[in-house]
Design a protein around this motif. Structure first.
Motif, PDB file in Angstrom:
ATOM      1  N   UNK A  47      98.161  87.637  93.831  1.00 29.47           N
ATOM      2  CA  UNK A  47      98.896  86.825  92.865  1.00 29.47           C
ATOM      3  C   UNK A  47      98.056  85.616  92.474  1.00 29.47           C
ATOM      4  N   UNK A  48      97.772  85.481  91.179  1.00 31.94           N
ATOM      5  CA  UNK A  48      97.006  84.355  90.659  1.00 31.94           C
ATOM      6  C   UNK A  48      97.963  83.403  89.945  1.00 31.94           C
ATOM      7  N   UNK A  49      97.993  82.150  90.383  1.00 35.64           N
ATOM      8  CA  UNK A  49      98.863  81.136  89.796  1.00 35.64           C
ATOM      9  C   UNK A  49      98.016  80.004  89.241  1.00 35.64           C
ATOM     10  N   UNK A  72      93.410  79.723  87.128  1.00 33.77           N
ATOM     11  CA  UNK A  72      93.801  79.888  85.732  1.00 33.77           C
ATOM     12  C   UNK A  72      93.072  81.084  85.119  1.00 33.77           C
ATOM     13  N   UNK A  73      93.849  82.086  84.743  1.00 31.71           N
ATOM     14  CA  UNK A  73      93.278  83.297  84.149  1.00 31.71           C
ATOM     15  C   UNK A  73      92.808  82.987  82.734  1.00 31.71           C
ATOM     16  N   UNK A  76      89.718  90.930  85.675  1.00 28.06           N
ATOM     17  CA  UNK A  76      90.427  89.672  85.468  1.00 28.06           C
ATOM     18  C   UNK A  76      89.472  88.522  85.748  1.00 28.06           C
ATOM     19  N   UNK A  77      89.305  87.643  84.777  1.00 34.65           N
ATOM     20  CA  UNK A  77      88.441  86.478  84.943  1.00 34.65           C
ATOM     21  C   UNK A  77      89.311  85.231  85.050  1.00 34.65           C
ATOM     22  N   UNK A  78      89.067  84.422  86.075  1.00 35.98           N
ATOM     23  CA  UNK A  78      89.848  83.206  86.281  1.00 35.98           C
ATOM     24  C   UNK A  78      88.956  82.132  86.884  1.00 35.98           C
ATOM     25  N   UNK A 109      85.374  86.811  88.543  1.00 38.85           N
ATOM     26  CA  UNK A 109      85.873  88.051  87.954  1.00 38.85           C
ATOM     27  C   UNK A 109      86.237  89.019  89.064  1.00 38.85           C
ATOM     28  N   UNK A 110      87.440  89.557  88.992  1.00 38.08           N
ATOM     29  CA  UNK A 110      87.942  90.472  90.012  1.00 38.08           C
ATOM     30  C   UNK A 110      88.437  91.745  89.343  1.00 38.08           C
TER      31      UNK A 110
END
Length: 248
Positions: free
Chosen positions: A19-21, A192-193, A211-213, A221-222
């Motif tokens: 989970x990215x917040x 932050x994505x 996904x880059x954040x 990048x994941x």
């Protein structure tokens, strides 16, 4: 709470979830402040219609959260100067906010109707708080009577008491996060994505999403099999997302 709710649902179905917040806290519009020594909710604060029909009932009970049956009729209301409303003022407030009589319909938006219904009241702090209690759909042609009936039917359909969260609504968020992490889930705050790239698999060919954040000032990048983006409705309304590609 859309992010942690979606993450928990995916995890329960057997997926490995990160989970990215973007903020330094989880919960979104659910925000409990304790700076005065007691929990004060600035977002959600109730579980309305806490019955078996309401999915939140089982979640709150499963997390052993402290609640109190607190009917709306027991509430105290104050004006912008901190003066408590008397019984007549409360009755008038309820009439304006919830119990409009038939025949008060309007063809404009609900907000426009309420402001024209009593301009003096709805231009005060109390009036703005009343307006904030409604979810306005920009451009909708719903009148106050219809909206009140929808709200009433939802409460009557679920039944059950009105639960006040004694430790603030953040206790629900924290409980969901703790359960998610204890089951192996990963939570990253302040992440932050900035970009999501994906491709469509074809036949036996599969592909992953990237996904880059930002994390600690650096870009990361994941890769993932799938990406779920949970955002408030105001974000797409204000066109703060920039989708591109033939598949969107």
């Amino acid at each position: 709470m859309g992010g942690i709710s979606a993450a928990g649902k995916l995890q329960a179905e057997g997926h490995s979830v990160t989970l990215l917040e973007g903020r330094d806290r989880l919960g979104g519009r659910t925000w409990t402040d304790t700076s005065l020594g007691f929990p004060a909710d600035f977002g959600a604060s109730w579980v309305h219609g806490a019955s078996v029909q309401n999915p939140l009932t089982a979640v709150v009970q499963g997390l052993n959260l402290r609640t109190e049956d607190h009917p709306d009729k027991q509430l105290c209301r104050y004006d912008k100067d901190g003066v408590k409303y008397n019984a007549n003022q409360v009755a008038k407030w309820e009439l304006w906010c919830w119990d409009a009589e038939p025949g008060h319909g309007a063809t404009g938006t609900l907000e426009q109707f309420l402001r024209s219904y009593d301009p003096a009241f709805f231009n005060t702090v109390e009036g703005e708080m009343c307006l904030a209690g409604w979810d306005f759909n920009e451009g909708s042609a719903v009148d106050l009577v219809s909206a009140a009936k929808i709200y009433q039917s939802e409460v009557e359909e679920t039944g059950g008491p009105e639960w006040l969260m004694l430790d603030g609504y953040v206790s629900l968020v924290n409980g969901l996060v703790q359960r998610f992490q204890s089951a192996g889930g990963t939570v990253k705050t302040g992440a932050k994505v900035t970009q999501v790239e994906y491709c469509m698999g074809f036949g036996d060919v599969s592909c992953t999403a990237n996904v880059t954040y930002t994390e600690n000032g650096s870009s990361v990048t994941q890769s993932a099999d799938a990406v779920v983006v949970a955002v408030p409705l105001g974000v797409p309304r204000r066109q703060r997302l920039a989708p591109s590609g033939d598949d969107l």
